[in-house]
Enzyme design. Structure first.
Site, PDB file in Angstrom:
ATOM      1  N   ASP A  59       1.099  -0.986   0.082  1.00 61.65           N
ATOM      2  CA  ASP A  59      -0.057   0.163  -0.165  1.00 61.65           C
ATOM      3  C   ASP A  59       0.954   1.304  -0.178  1.00 61.65           C
ATOM      4  OD1 ASP A  59      -2.908   0.971   0.700  1.00 61.65           O
ATOM      5  OD2 ASP A  59      -1.495   2.200   1.621  1.00 61.65           O
ATOM      6  N   TYR A  64       2.766   9.782   0.400  1.00 64.42           N
ATOM      7  CA  TYR A  64       3.736   9.047   1.009  1.00 64.42           C
ATOM      8  C   TYR A  64       5.252   9.159   0.891  1.00 64.42           C
ATOM      9  CZ  TYR A  64      -0.244   6.512   2.626  1.00 64.42           C
ATOM     10  OH  TYR A  64      -1.482   6.302   3.057  1.00 64.42           O
ATOM     11  N   LYS A  94      -2.794   5.762  -4.142  1.00 63.18           N
ATOM     12  CA  LYS A  94      -4.136   6.710  -3.638  1.00 63.18           C
ATOM     13  C   LYS A  94      -3.704   8.066  -4.616  1.00 63.18           C
ATOM     14  CE  LYS A  94      -4.124   4.650   0.792  1.00 63.18           C
ATOM     15  NZ  LYS A  94      -2.591   4.242   0.658  1.00 63.18           N
ATOM     16  N   HIS A 127      -8.026   9.217  -1.792  1.00 62.69           N
ATOM     17  CA  HIS A 127      -7.378   9.476  -0.613  1.00 62.69           C
ATOM     18  C   HIS A 127      -8.341  10.018   0.220  1.00 62.69           C
ATOM     19  CE1 HIS A 127      -2.927   9.436   1.249  1.00 62.69           C
ATOM     20  NE2 HIS A 127      -4.000   8.841   2.256  1.00 62.69           N
TER      21      HIS A 127
END
Length: 329
Positions: A59, A64, A94, A127
């Site tokens: 994931d 990120y 996402k 997201h």
């Protein structure tokens, strides 16, 4: 199905996603990559180690900054022969809020694919149920840049991504029952997944029941409370009820939490770069919680920990937490 260890590799149960292309199955446990502090080398090493143990679901998200090292680790794993092909992996990314606009969804996905060095994703999620002024990848977003999401056009663009084969499945994250209903009312391809905060301390019973009724898989993020990050805490791992159950079962508190999630029918994404803990997190499929364990867990006081007040603004689309979560607090 139990996780069987063969030559040090665990087999992980999978769930079938409702609206995926090619009837895609998702491993129940995924490895998260939202790290704090962020260390590309540590992430790559942890991903390779996790693959050796049996993890196949990974994931990530544009926010990120982990797409690049994750993609490099997956490519290296194939080169090393740890897996036979990319098809063995299940990769989720996402759409960040600055790209949650109908004309930016496809370019954002294409950018993620380039960064990951992949031809397709297995799952692409919205997201958050909010948009923001296009531009700099950042969090928090300046309040004056927060915008109401046009669900119909953004979801339509997500559907187009699946039709083009750039993602096998599409879904959402941090969506309440009401916001999920909004998507369902305009969807041609319904969401396969809703990824949300879910722990024994925030059990999401209402949302889980709703998602089950509409055939949407629930994925729990931070199922252990995101201990060790600036956004998480030890409130889950330090819970006395869970510690008591873990002691009686001869398991860790983390294993009790993950087993509980599994027994609720949820999937989950858990992040650890520690080899022993990564292994322990896979050792949850060959035992069960007792009826008494469940009764004790059901008595734990409930509170949503990750409120994301950063999306609340007097002049923004959500003026109160109640509006963001539609009363699911």
């Amino acid at each position: 199905m139990a996780a069987v260890e063969q030559s040090g590799v665990f087999a992980v149960p999978e769930v079938k996603l409702s609206s995926s292309s090619g009837h895609r199955h998702m491993p129940v446990i995924g490895m998260g990559s939202a790290a704090d502090p962020f260390d590309e080398i540590a992430l790559k090493q942890a991903v390779l180690e996790s693959i050796r143990l049996g993890y196949r679901h990974f994931d990530t998200a544009s926010l990120y900054r982990s797409e690049k090292p994750l993609g490099e680790a997956l490519a290296e794993a194939i080169q090393l022969g740890l897996v036979s092909s990319r098809e063995e992996f299940f990769v989720t990314s996402k759409l960040w809020v600055i790209d949650a606009h109908p004309d930016l969804v496809l370019p954002a996905l294409q950018k993620s694919l380039r960064t990951l060095q992949l031809e397709y994703l297995d799952l692409y999620l919205i997201h958050w149920p909010i948009s923001a002024k296009p531009g700099k990848l950042q969090f928090p977003i300046p309040h004056e840049e927060l915008q109401l999401m046009d669900y119909k056009s953004v979801w339509g663009a997500m559907e187009e991504c699946q039709r083009l084969g750039l993602t096998k499945s599409i879904g959402v994250s941090n969506f309440s029952c009401k916001k999920l209903e909004n998507i369902l009312s305009i969807a041609t391809i319904p969401p396969s997944v809703n990824q949300v905060e879910m722990t024994p301390l925030w059990q999401q019973k209402k949302l889980r029941e709703f998602c089950k009724a509409i055939n949407v898989t629930v994925t729990a993020f931070s199922p252990l409370g995101a201990s060790g990050t600036k956004w998480g805490s030890n409130h889950v791992l330090d819970n006395e009820t869970l510690k008591e159950i873990a002691k009686a079962q001869g398991k860790t508190v983390a294993q009790v939490c993950l087993r509980w999630s599994y027994e609720q029918g949820a999937t989950f994404v858990v992040k650890s770069f520690n080899k022993e803990r990564m292994k322990q997190n896979l050792q949850i499929f060959d035992w069960e919680l007792t009826k008494e364990d469940h009764e004790k867990i059901n008595q734990i006081p409930q509170w949503r920990f990750l409120l994301n007040e950063e999306f609340i603004s007097p002049n923004g689309p959500f003026k109160t937490l109640d509006e963001l979560w539609d009363g699911e607090l």
